[in-house]
Design a protein around this motif. Structure first.
Motif, PDB file in Angstrom:
ATOM      1  N   GLN A  84       0.830  -1.205   0.000  1.00  0.00           N
ATOM      2  CA  GLN A  84       0.000   0.000   0.000  1.00  0.00           C
ATOM      3  C   GLN A  84       0.868   1.259   0.000  1.00  0.00           C
ATOM      4  N   LEU A  85       1.929   1.248   0.804  1.00  0.00           N
ATOM      5  CA  LEU A  85       2.842   2.393   0.857  1.00  0.00           C
ATOM      6  C   LEU A  85       3.581   2.565  -0.463  1.00  0.00           C
ATOM      7  N   LYS A  88       1.689   4.221  -3.486  1.00  0.00           N
ATOM      8  CA  LYS A  88       1.535   5.682  -3.483  1.00  0.00           C
ATOM      9  C   LYS A  88       2.627   6.379  -4.281  1.00  0.00           C
ATOM     10  N   GLU A  91       2.882   7.040 -10.227  1.00  0.00           N
ATOM     11  CA  GLU A  91       2.203   8.231 -10.749  1.00  0.00           C
ATOM     12  C   GLU A  91       1.552   7.956 -12.098  1.00  0.00           C
ATOM     13  N   HIS A 110      -3.286  -1.801  -4.923  1.00  0.00           N
ATOM     14  CA  HIS A 110      -3.372  -0.481  -4.292  1.00  0.00           C
ATOM     15  C   HIS A 110      -3.025   0.670  -5.242  1.00  0.00           C
ATOM     16  N   GLN A 112      -3.446   3.524  -7.597  1.00  0.00           N
ATOM     17  CA  GLN A 112      -4.542   4.411  -7.979  1.00  0.00           C
ATOM     18  C   GLN A 112      -4.231   5.233  -9.228  1.00  0.00           C
TER      19      GLN A 112
END
Length: 252
Positions: A84-85, A88, A91, A110, A112
């Motif tokens: 999850q980390l 992030k 991009e 995870h 996005q």
């Protein structure tokens, strides 16, 4: 005390009690922690002991490279948080390399960011990436039975055809002096190539990989940032590692 004398003492202690903490070994030998860490690294490379966080144990008869079945059921919550980390950092429009492994696989669900392209050498990564709808490229080569990773000459040649915005790499060991390591030299070389071809490289690892070495080094600590987990037990060692690499850590 000579090196072989210290190492004989270390092995003698392990034969008596199976597991020994770093503090016990420094007290028994009168050597510094850094000296004992070097001894442990050398003895592990000779397969005379197994490094664990904060000390060492006698080696098991099994390989230090667990198969995919074992990996999928170990440290699952820690891997989820690490994934999850790491996600992030991805991009919009990124082309990323995701190494074979279950910790790296945890990134995918995870992510996005939009229009992300994934390149991988892992069978498990292929299935998960396709499931979540990512454009996915696979390098060819021989598929290892244990880790389900593509390796060999064909895989190496394919890796050189790509450039990555980011590479996310798995590891079996993280050591202050030896760097990042893994059991298989062929798989290590694929990891090394991925780091070389990436603008930014990250190594993902749960705490069981800290203060350990495996057979083959694929990168120094300076060559890739570390994404791991932080706790009271790992805080001191992560502080030492932070002198060499940038660290992102989830709290446990």
């Amino acid at each position: 005390m000579l090196t072989f004398e210290r190492q004989d003492i270390i092995l003698s202690i392990l034969k008596q009690q199976k597991v020994a903490k770093l503090a016990e070994l420094t007290q028994a030998t009168g050597a510094s922690e850094s000296t004992i860490r070097r001894d442990l690294s050398e003895l592990e490379r000779k397969q005379k002991l197994k490094r664990i966080h904060g000390g060492a144990s006698l080696p098991s008869r099994k390989s230090d490279e667990p198969d995919m079945t074992e990996k999928k059921v170990s440290y699952t919550e820690e891997k989820r948080r690490i994934g999850q980390l790491a996600a992030k950092l991805v991009e919009d429009g990124d082309s990323i390399y995701i190494d074979a492994g279950t910790t790296t696989e945890a990134i995918i669900s995870h992510i996005q960011a939009k229009n992300v392209t994934i390149v991988t050498n892992g069978l498990n990564i292929i299935e998960t990436a396709i499931h979540y709808g990512f454009r996915t490229y696979v390098i060819g080569g021989y598929v290892k039975t244990g880790t389900h990773a593509f390796v060999g000459k064909t895989a190496q040649e394919a890796m050189r055809q790509y450039r990555f915005d980011k590479a996310f790499i798995g590891t079996n060991g993280i050591d202050q002096e030896f760097g990042y390591s893994t059991p298989d030299p062929e798989e290590a070389y694929i990891k090394q190539l991925a780091i070389e071809e990436a603008q930014q490289a990250y190594v993902l690892a749960d705490a069981s990989k800290l203060d350990r070495t495996s057979f083959t080094r694929f990168a120094s600590l300076e060559e890739a940032d570390l994404i791991t987990e932080a706790s009271e037990e790992t805080a001191e060692y992560l502080e030492q590692l932070s002198e060499y690499t940038s660290i992102e850590a989830v709290k446990t």
